[in-house]
Design a protein around this motif. Structure first.
Motif, mmCIF file in Angstrom:
data_model
loop_
_atom_site.group_PDB
_atom_site.id
_atom_site.type_symbol
_atom_site.label_atom_id
_atom_site.label_comp_id
_atom_site.label_asym_id
_atom_site.label_seq_id
_atom_site.Cartn_x
_atom_site.Cartn_y
_atom_site.Cartn_z
ATOM 1 N N ALA A 137 3.013 11.069 17.563
ATOM 2 C CA ALA A 137 3.572 10.120 16.601
ATOM 3 C C ALA A 137 3.624 10.725 15.202
ATOM 4 N N VAL A 138 2.567 11.420 14.811
ATOM 5 C CA VAL A 138 2.502 12.014 13.473
ATOM 6 C C VAL A 138 3.540 13.126 13.331
ATOM 7 N N VAL A 139 3.658 13.992 14.352
ATOM 8 C CA VAL A 139 4.671 15.046 14.327
ATOM 9 C C VAL A 139 6.064 14.443 14.225
ATOM 10 N N SER A 140 6.313 13.398 15.012
ATOM 11 C CA SER A 140 7.626 12.735 14.995
ATOM 12 C C SER A 140 7.931 12.155 13.624
ATOM 13 N N LEU A 141 6.973 11.438 13.053
ATOM 14 C CA LEU A 141 7.171 10.827 11.741
ATOM 15 C C LEU A 141 7.398 11.896 10.677
ATOM 16 N N GLY A 142 6.574 12.942 10.698
ATOM 17 C CA GLY A 142 6.699 13.992 9.691
ATOM 18 C C GLY A 142 8.038 14.713 9.759
ATOM 19 N N LEU A 143 8.459 15.102 10.958
ATOM 20 C CA LEU A 143 9.717 15.834 11.093
ATOM 21 C C LEU A 143 10.926 14.951 10.780
ATOM 22 N N LEU A 144 10.866 13.686 11.175
ATOM 23 C CA LEU A 144 11.973 12.774 10.861
ATOM 24 C C LEU A 144 12.092 12.555 9.357
ATOM 25 N N LEU A 145 10.960 12.357 8.687
ATOM 26 C CA LEU A 145 10.994 12.177 7.232
ATOM 27 C C LEU A 145 11.483 13.443 6.539
ATOM 28 N N GLY A 146 10.959 14.600 6.970
ATOM 29 C CA GLY A 146 11.377 15.863 6.359
ATOM 30 C C GLY A 146 12.868 16.108 6.515
ATOM 31 N N GLU A 147 13.391 15.835 7.708
ATOM 32 C CA GLU A 147 14.822 16.025 7.947
ATOM 33 C C GLU A 147 15.649 15.023 7.135
ATOM 34 N N THR A 148 15.151 13.782 7.024
ATOM 35 C CA THR A 148 15.860 12.771 6.232
ATOM 36 C C THR A 148 15.911 13.172 4.766
ATOM 37 N N TYR A 149 14.775 13.631 4.221
ATOM 38 C CA TYR A 149 14.759 14.104 2.836
ATOM 39 C C TYR A 149 15.777 15.229 2.641
ATOM 40 N N PHE A 150 15.750 16.196 3.547
ATOM 41 C CA PHE A 150 16.617 17.376 3.425
ATOM 42 C C PHE A 150 18.087 16.987 3.485
ATOM 43 N N ARG A 151 18.440 16.140 4.435
ATOM 44 C CA ARG A 151 19.845 15.727 4.580
ATOM 45 C C ARG A 151 20.305 14.894 3.400
ATOM 46 N N PHE A 152 19.401 14.061 2.869
ATOM 47 C CA PHE A 152 19.779 13.209 1.737
ATOM 48 C C PHE A 152 19.993 14.038 0.483
ATOM 49 N N ILE A 153 19.100 14.989 0.249
ATOM 50 C CA ILE A 153 19.222 15.841 -0.938
ATOM 51 C C ILE A 153 20.513 16.657 -0.898
ATOM 52 N N HIS A 154 20.905 17.087 0.296
ATOM 53 C CA HIS A 154 22.082 17.953 0.435
ATOM 54 C C HIS A 154 23.296 17.201 0.976
ATOM 55 N N LYS A 155 23.322 15.887 0.778
ATOM 56 C CA LYS A 155 24.421 15.105 1.333
ATOM 57 C C LYS A 155 25.772 15.476 0.732
ATOM 58 N N GLY A 156 25.769 16.120 -0.440
ATOM 59 C CA GLY A 156 27.025 16.556 -1.028
ATOM 60 C C GLY A 156 27.577 17.804 -0.379
ATOM 61 N N GLN A 157 26.688 18.602 0.266
ATOM 62 C CA GLN A 157 27.109 19.846 0.896
ATOM 63 C C GLN A 157 27.251 19.736 2.412
ATOM 64 N N GLU A 159 26.986 17.102 6.081
ATOM 65 C CA GLU A 159 27.057 15.741 6.598
ATOM 66 C C GLU A 159 25.650 15.211 6.867
ATOM 67 N N PHE A 160 25.428 13.930 6.587
ATOM 68 C CA PHE A 160 24.133 13.330 6.893
ATOM 69 C C PHE A 160 24.078 13.071 8.391
ATOM 70 N N GLN A 161 23.389 13.970 9.084
ATOM 71 C CA GLN A 161 23.294 13.889 10.534
ATOM 72 C C GLN A 161 21.827 14.006 10.936
ATOM 73 N N LEU A 162 21.266 12.906 11.406
ATOM 74 C CA LEU A 162 19.862 12.870 11.800
ATOM 75 C C LEU A 162 19.790 12.850 13.324
ATOM 76 N N GLY A 163 19.254 13.933 13.885
ATOM 77 C CA GLY A 163 19.163 14.004 15.342
ATOM 78 C C GLY A 163 19.932 15.172 15.912
ATOM 79 N N THR A 164 19.993 16.276 15.176
ATOM 80 C CA THR A 164 20.699 17.461 15.636
ATOM 81 C C THR A 164 19.894 18.162 16.734
ATOM 82 N N THR A 165 20.564 19.062 17.455
ATOM 83 C CA THR A 165 19.868 19.846 18.474
ATOM 84 C C THR A 165 18.817 20.759 17.842
ATOM 85 N N MET A 166 19.054 21.181 16.607
ATOM 86 C CA MET A 166 18.060 22.004 15.909
ATOM 87 C C MET A 166 16.782 21.207 15.653
ATOM 88 N N LEU A 167 16.934 19.931 15.314
ATOM 89 C CA LEU A 167 15.765 19.081 15.112
ATOM 90 C C LEU A 167 15.041 18.854 16.431
#
Length: 211
Positions: A137-157, A159-167
């Motif tokens: 649960a902790v790994v899931s929460l941490g990685l989801l939050l980290g990916e959300t932060y990253f995608r939101f910060i770079h949303k101008g460059q 696409e906001f895509q949460l759930g990629t194969t890389m993730l």
């Protein structure tokens, strides 16, 4: 290696461990029915993407959200749940920081960026959380939050895509490193305790013999 291959590899390994009975040892405390339900849910949702306005979400993210909620629900005590949430938020910040900066420090990279990130996060989780289900649960929460932060910060460059194969690859790799590290730490502690007990017993025998 193309994104997605690593998660398939770990999934196959997990199914082999499950079929051979070793999954009970690797993920102690989680029943076989729950593990099987997770595998089925993952296989059904891993390739499905939901398109929303200005965003795309992988349906398998819902599986992780359910995992997080279930782990918190089964955990006893509000303080422990707060501890779990705080660790998850901390890992989210660490994950985001590593995605942003680790490529600037080549000396910190062991093998690959993804492996280095998983190694650090896995060690932190295994050190702070002991229950396997809560670790997931902790790994899931941490990685989801980290990916959300990253995608939101770079949303101008990008696409906001949460759930990629890389993730997906990152999640499986981090989970396996977390569990392996936890088992190694537990073995080291057990060996240390037995060694200390053996030394103390030996010293007592020597003292009694001299008396």
């Amino acid at each position: 290696m193309n994104p997605g291959y690593l998660s398939i590899l770990f999934l196959v390994v997990s199914l082999i461990l499950f079929a051979s009975g070793w999954m009970d040892f690797f993920m102690r405390g989680i029943t076989s029915k729950v593990i099987l339900l997770f595998f089925v849910s993952w296989l059904v949702t891993m390739e499905i993407m939901i398109t929303l306005p200005h965003a795309r979400i992988g349906l398998w993210i819902i599986v992780l959200v359910v995992l997080i909620v279930a782990a918190l629900w089964r955990s006893s005590g509000i303080m422990y749940n707060l501890h779990v949430l705080s660790v998850g938020i901390l890992l989210g910040s660490v994950s985001f920081f590593l995605q942003e900066t680790i490529h600037l420090f080549p000396s910190m990279v062991l093998g690959s960026v993804e492996f280095s990130m998983a190694l650090l996060i896995g060690f932190m989780v295994s050190s702070l959380i002991k229950v396997p289900a809560v670790q997931l649960a902790v790994v899931s929460l941490g990685l989801l939050l980290g990916e959300t932060y990253f995608r939101f910060i770079h949303k101008g460059q990008i696409e906001f895509q949460l759930g990629t194969t890389m993730l997906q690859d990152r999640w499986w790799l981090t989970v396996y490193i977390t569990r392996v590290t936890s088992l190694l730490l537990a073995s080291m502690i057990l060996i240390s305790k037995k060694s200390v007990s053996w030394i103390v017993t030996g010293v007592r025998k020597i003292v009694r013999h001299r008396e």
